[in-house]
Design an enzyme around this catalytic site. Structure first.
Site, PDB file in Angstrom:
ATOM      1  CD  GLU A 139      -3.021   1.285   2.319  1.00  0.00           C
ATOM      2  OE1 GLU A 139      -4.051   1.728   2.222  1.00  0.00           O
ATOM      3  OE2 GLU A 139      -2.394   0.753   3.316  1.00  0.00           O
ATOM      4  CG  HIS A 151       0.538   5.788   2.952  1.00  0.00           C
ATOM      5  ND1 HIS A 151       1.254   4.561   2.753  1.00  0.00           N
ATOM      6  CD2 HIS A 151      -0.995   5.452   3.231  1.00  0.00           C
ATOM      7  CE1 HIS A 151       0.350   3.825   2.946  1.00  0.00           C
ATOM      8  NE2 HIS A 151      -0.861   4.179   3.070  1.00  0.00           N
ATOM      9  CG  HIS A 226      -9.114   2.035   2.642  1.00  0.00           C
ATOM     10  ND1 HIS A 226      -8.795   3.053   1.772  1.00  0.00           N
ATOM     11  CD2 HIS A 226      -7.754   1.788   3.187  1.00  0.00           C
ATOM     12  CE1 HIS A 226      -7.656   3.627   1.979  1.00  0.00           C
ATOM     13  NE2 HIS A 226      -6.785   2.614   2.815  1.00  0.00           N
ATOM     14  CG  ASP A 258     -13.616   1.223  11.943  1.00  0.00           C
ATOM     15  OD1 ASP A 258     -14.328   1.764  11.457  1.00  0.00           O
ATOM     16  OD2 ASP A 258     -12.366   1.493  12.431  1.00  0.00           O
ATOM     17  N   GLY A 259     -17.210   1.109  12.384  1.00  0.00           N
ATOM     18  CA  GLY A 259     -17.962   2.310  13.299  1.00  0.00           C
ATOM     19  C   GLY A 259     -17.423   3.556  13.046  1.00  0.00           C
ATOM     20  CG  HIS A 261     -12.188   3.685   8.766  1.00  0.00           C
ATOM     21  ND1 HIS A 261     -11.615   3.248  10.192  1.00  0.00           N
ATOM     22  CD2 HIS A 261     -11.024   4.317   8.146  1.00  0.00           C
ATOM     23  CE1 HIS A 261     -10.441   3.495  10.186  1.00  0.00           C
ATOM     24  NE2 HIS A 261      -9.996   4.125   8.853  1.00  0.00           N
ATOM     25  CG  ASP A 284      -6.180   0.092   6.786  1.00  0.00           C
ATOM     26  OD1 ASP A 284      -4.923  -0.230   6.491  1.00  0.00           O
ATOM     27  OD2 ASP A 284      -6.802   1.424   6.611  1.00  0.00           O
ATOM     28  N   GLY A 323      -5.395   4.100   9.745  1.00  0.00           N
ATOM     29  CA  GLY A 323      -5.707   2.474   9.963  1.00  0.00           C
ATOM     30  C   GLY A 323      -6.398   2.386  10.942  1.00  0.00           C
TER      31      GLY A 323
END
Length: 400
Positions: A139, A151, A226, A258-259, A261, A284, A323
């Site tokens: 990635e 990044h 994603h 995950d609630g 993102h 992620d 992430g």
């Protein structure tokens, strides 16, 4: 039981898991049974099935058995990172996620210098060859500086096909996926190179337009990294990459459930538009998965985790979500209890679809005779009480 299995050889001691609800490809069966022999599933049957020579019988009445989870995008966990180039640390990451039901995983790297990524790939390739990992996902660094997320911007570069080939070669046949921003110079040529090399080209961390994204799909891109995150939002005049990726049947879309993102309504829309057969839940995850709040490394960066949410702590991208701290058992539990997805759809997103994407669905991703004995035992609250990988208990249900 794990000590008694004759790993890798059929004909060993047979163990039958009986009485549970079983998530089969055809639907959930009540009161079923799964017979494991060695490292394989010997038989899967409903209540009426003939137990045959059952060997050891384990009563799992009141539980649900689902296929082992398959994560195609995970960076770390248990305090460790796949970017460490430390084999023991990488094994810690893998062990952490296995305890949460992930029996197959692809190790994701983070943007770095090409030579450093090559050193990481050499370590990870050994673990793939040993059977600890299912492949490597690069990635970055071939992603947009406008959508870099967690990044480091100064380490990003255009996807020169020669550089792309260098990373693929460094993985020694274990590269499974690479994320590319196709609008960058060399983007489409690199997508074609990856497709020709048998490496999944994923569109992500991109500022691409709708048309440029369609061009990338036509060139061979088959995954949305994603989806919705680190790309332009869906617009009514400029639909951007989201619509192109959602509408094309050739594309599998990654979702981080995950609630944090994604809003539940967005997740619902993705399932409705792409269909349950094209969604792959991913974590992620970074090093804090399975751990407590605190400071953690993510490649060359520092990340602060507060209330379970990871954010870059310093530098030009400070405050960006870095992430997740997700594990796939939590993604499954949220899918069926919060998102109200049918168990069958959750199983597709967590097991069958990612296994098919990786080309390992002949061995795992569903509970069928002849496949690896990769499975997760969940209680009535969808909490993990047992994990089996290739016939050996990683997490042993109480009383066994």
């Amino acid at each position: 039981m794990a000590q008694q299995q004759s790993a890798g050889r059929p004909g060993g001691l047979r163990t039958t898991l009986a009485g549970a609800r079983i998530a089969r490809p055809s639907g959930v069966v009540d009161g079923g049974r799964i017979t494991v022999e060695g490292d394989r599933i010997a038989d899967v049957a409903g209540r009426e099935g003939d137990p045959g020579t059952a060997g050891t019988v384990v009563d799992l009445t009141g539980h649900l058995i689902v296929p082992g989870f398959v994560d195609v995008h995970v960076h770390g966990g248990g305090g460790g990172s796949f970017s460490s180039a430390d084999p023991e640390e990488c094994l810690t990451v893998a062990a952490t996620h296995r305890r949460h039901g992930t029996t197959s995983m692809v190790a994701s790297t983070v943007t770095g210098d090409l030579d450093e990524l090559g050193r990481q790939a050499a370590v990870l390739a050994e673990l793939v060859q040993q059977g600890d990992l299912a492949g490597i996902h690069f990635e970055g660094p071939f992603i947009s500086p406008h959508r870099c997320g967690a990044h480091q911007p100064e380490l990003l570069r255009d996807p020169d096909p020669a550089d792309v080939r260098k990373l693929v070669d460094a993985a020694r046949g274990t590269a499974r996926m690479m994320t590319i921003a196709p609008e960058l110079p060399g983007g489409l040529e690199s997508v074609r190179l990856l497709a020709d090399a048998g490496v999944i080209a994923a569109v992500g961390h991109t500022d691409s337009t709708y048309d440029a994204t369609r061009d990338a799909i036509d060139a061979g891109a088959t995954v949305a990294t994603h989806l919705f995150n680190a790309m332009p939002a869906l617009g009514h005049r400029a639909p951007g990459p989201v619509l192109a990726l959602l509408e094309d049947e050739r594309v599998t879309v990654e979702l981080i459930n995950d609630g944090t993102h994604l809003h539940p309504a967005i997740l619902e829309m993705a399932f409705r538009d792409a269909g349950a057969g094209r969604v792959a839940f991913i974590t992620d995850a970074m090093g804090a998965a399975g751990m407590t709040d605190g400071m953690y490394p993510l490649g060359p960066m520092r990340v602060e985790v507060k209330d379970g949410v990871a954010r870059i702590s310093e530098g030009p991208t400070a405050g960006s979500i870095a992430g997740s701290t997700l594990t796939l058992d939590r993604a499954f539990r949220r899918a069926v209890t919060v998102d109200r997805l049918p168990v069958e759809h959750a199983v597709q997103a967590l097991s069958a679809n990612p296994a098919r994407l990786l080309g390992i669905d002949d061995r795992t991703g569903s509970l069928e005779a002849g496949k690896d004995a990769d499975l997760v035992v969940l209680d009535a609250a969808y909490e993990v009480v047992g994990v089996m990988r290739r016939g050996a208990w990683v997490v042993r249900p109480a009383g066994i």
